[in-house]
Design an enzyme around this catalytic site. Structure first.
Site, PDB file in Angstrom:
ATOM      1  N   GLN A 182      13.085  -8.060  15.525  1.00  0.00           N
ATOM      2  CA  GLN A 182      12.594  -8.294  14.161  1.00  0.00           C
ATOM      3  C   GLN A 182      11.996  -7.037  13.548  1.00  0.00           C
ATOM      4  O   GLN A 182      11.999  -6.878  12.333  1.00  0.00           O
ATOM      5  CB  GLN A 182      11.552  -9.421  14.154  1.00  0.00           C
ATOM      6  CG  GLN A 182      12.100 -10.795  14.467  1.00  0.00           C
ATOM      7  CD  GLN A 182      11.875 -11.172  15.910  1.00  0.00           C
ATOM      8  OE1 GLN A 182      11.852 -10.315  16.796  1.00  0.00           O
ATOM      9  NE2 GLN A 182      11.692 -12.458  16.180  1.00  0.00           N
ATOM     10  N   ASP A 197       0.633 -16.270  14.360  1.00  0.00           N
ATOM     11  CA  ASP A 197       1.250 -17.574  14.158  1.00  0.00           C
ATOM     12  C   ASP A 197       0.265 -18.713  14.367  1.00  0.00           C
ATOM     13  O   ASP A 197       0.472 -19.811  13.855  1.00  0.00           O
ATOM     14  CB  ASP A 197       2.442 -17.739  15.103  1.00  0.00           C
ATOM     15  CG  ASP A 197       3.638 -16.940  14.627  1.00  0.00           C
ATOM     16  OD1 ASP A 197       4.549 -17.546  14.026  1.00  0.00           O
ATOM     17  OD2 ASP A 197       3.654 -15.714  14.834  1.00  0.00           O
ATOM     18  N   ARG A 236      11.714 -17.594   9.003  1.00  0.00           N
ATOM     19  CA  ARG A 236      10.725 -17.395  10.067  1.00  0.00           C
ATOM     20  C   ARG A 236       9.478 -16.762   9.468  1.00  0.00           C
ATOM     21  O   ARG A 236       9.445 -16.404   8.297  1.00  0.00           O
ATOM     22  CB  ARG A 236      11.298 -16.493  11.173  1.00  0.00           C
ATOM     23  CG  ARG A 236      12.032 -15.289  10.626  1.00  0.00           C
ATOM     24  CD  ARG A 236      12.149 -14.160  11.587  1.00  0.00           C
ATOM     25  NE  ARG A 236      10.849 -13.570  11.862  1.00  0.00           N
ATOM     26  CZ  ARG A 236      10.227 -12.730  11.032  1.00  0.00           C
ATOM     27  NH1 ARG A 236      10.741 -12.408   9.858  1.00  0.00           N
ATOM     28  NH2 ARG A 236       9.056 -12.231  11.368  1.00  0.00           N
ATOM     29  N   LYS A 263       3.768 -12.689  17.975  1.00  0.00           N
ATOM     30  CA  LYS A 263       5.030 -12.369  18.638  1.00  0.00           C
ATOM     31  C   LYS A 263       4.784 -11.684  19.974  1.00  0.00           C
ATOM     32  O   LYS A 263       3.918 -10.811  20.096  1.00  0.00           O
ATOM     33  CB  LYS A 263       5.867 -11.470  17.725  1.00  0.00           C
ATOM     34  CG  LYS A 263       7.226 -11.101  18.277  1.00  0.00           C
ATOM     35  CD  LYS A 263       8.074 -12.332  18.585  1.00  0.00           C
ATOM     36  CE  LYS A 263       8.293 -13.199  17.361  1.00  0.00           C
ATOM     37  NZ  LYS A 263       9.059 -14.433  17.668  1.00  0.00           N
ATOM     38  N   ALA A 312       5.002 -17.096   9.953  1.00  0.00           N
ATOM     39  CA  ALA A 312       4.067 -18.204   9.793  1.00  0.00           C
ATOM     40  C   ALA A 312       3.878 -18.668   8.346  1.00  0.00           C
ATOM     41  O   ALA A 312       4.070 -19.853   8.040  1.00  0.00           O
ATOM     42  CB  ALA A 312       2.723 -17.844  10.432  1.00  0.00           C
TER      43      ALA A 312
END
Length: 380
Positions: A212, A253, A64, A264, A66
């Protein structure tokens, strides 16, 4: 392992396995990933032998972030070519795995273009596969270099906005070496401040619902000997009110042409808090995250994640019972709103830091000028 009270400037480099690497065992090439869903309990690897396995790893968030998604997408095309699969079919599947992260499409298209260019010049399938792999490796190298330059630009900006050091930085989600070919984006700036002895405290948002921040950013901060403190997302307001935050550093992202930033979910509330409390809100991302074909924030497709990520909790090595494989924390049948990202308008962003420089104030004109500059890339 983690020392939340580490002294500023005290650091040790991570010694863990890399987030992604290409290997060529006798049975054929593979892409090896550090499974981020298993962290911090264990460092476990996933071995992808084809693009479909990589697509599943991307969707499950085993890989995960970008910049790393761009690298993974490029390697995925190279893997499909090397294994003799349909490259266009693999590329389409990879591009559709995470719709909001523009870097994924950038990486996929770059490797596919290299493959097609080789075939157009009369090369065979094997030569095309080598060209795709070379393109993926160049992208990997360039991202590492870009990470270092973003860290330099970001630290200079912090020192300009907050002279005297002793920075107390709040970050959201995970933006370190787990999402990059180098040391990351926003986290790399905080790490540079730590190494320079100018980071007083890294505030780490837990980043619900998949944690995360708690699982990954705290893991990376601890491995680097940084002074950090974990907080739940809804505690950020009281932290700002207490005057304990000097700057917010986040990644992205996708950045629209007007400067709107998709990151996020939970990033937008931080931007609102930062504006009210007169705290700089800084986005750190490579130029490849800027998407000139997306005119504004309303045009960004925001990925909707499964409801069970909210209605259940998961943890490595814990027995699971829910429909999504987790421990239920809501009544059976509960509906959940679960966007993976939210969009912060440009007027709430103090600056966008890239490897090619800083845009501040954030405007469509400033972004366009930055993206039009000659690119400095790694020779490959």
């Amino acid at each position: 392992m983690a020392d939340p009270y580490a002294r500023p400037g005290e650091h040790k480099r991570p010694t863990g396995i890399p987030a992604i690497r290409w290997e060529e065992p006798p049975e054929g090439p593979v892409l090896v990933l550090l499974d981020q869903t298993r962290l911090p309990a264990e460092e476990q690897e996933l071995v992808c032998t084809d693009a479909s396995a990589l697509v599943e790893a991307i969707r499950s968030l085993a890989v995960r972030g970008a910049p790393l998604l761009g690298i993974a997408g490029a390697y995925g095309v190279a893997l499909a070519a090397a294994r003799g699969f349909d490259v266009d079919e693999a590329a389409a599947a990879l591009e559709g795995a995470r719709p909001t992260a523009v870097n994924l499409s950038v990486g996929v298209r770059r490797a596919r273009s290299a493959y097609r260019a080789e075939l157009a010049q009369g090369g065979g399938h094997e030569q095309g596969a080598r060209a795709a792999l070379a393109a993926a490796r160049r992208l990997h190298e360039e991202d590492a270099e870009a990470s270092a330059r973003m860290a330099g630009h970001g630290l200079a900006l912090l020192d300009e906005l907050l002279p005297g050091g002793g920075h107390r930085v709040l970050t959201h989600c995970n933006t370190g070496s787990l999402v990059s070919g180098g040391e990351g984006t926003a986290f790399a700036v905080a790490l540079a401040a730590h190494r320079a002895g100018r980071l007083r405290r890294l505030w780490v948002d837990e980043t619900r619902p998949l944690l995360q921040g708690a699982r990954l950013t705290a893991y990376e901060a601890g491995r680097n000997g940084m002074a950090y403190t974990l907080l739940t997302d809804n505690a950020a307001g009281s932290l700002f009110a207490a005057g304990e935050v000097d700057a917010v550093l986040i990644g992205a992202d996708r950045i629209a042409a007007d400067g709107s930033v998709a990151n996020k979910v939970g990033s937008y509330p931080l931007a609102v808090l930062a504006r009210y409390h007169h705290v700089p809100f800084i986005v750190v991302a490579p130029v490849t995250t800027v998407d000139p074909d997306t005119p504004d924030g309303a045009s960004i497709e925001v990925e909707q994640r499964p409801a069970f990520e909210v209605t259940e909790v998961t943890a490595p090595q814990v027995p699971m019972a829910g429909a999504g494989g987790g421990i239920p924390v809501a009544p059976l049948g509960t509906q959940a709103y679960n966007p993976a990202f939210d969009v912060t308008p440009a007027e709430l962003v103090t600056a966008i830091v890239t490897e090619d420089g800083v845009v501040s104030p954030v405007t469509a004109e400033g972004l366009a000028e930055l993206c039009a500059r000659p690119r400095r890339v790694t020779a490959g």
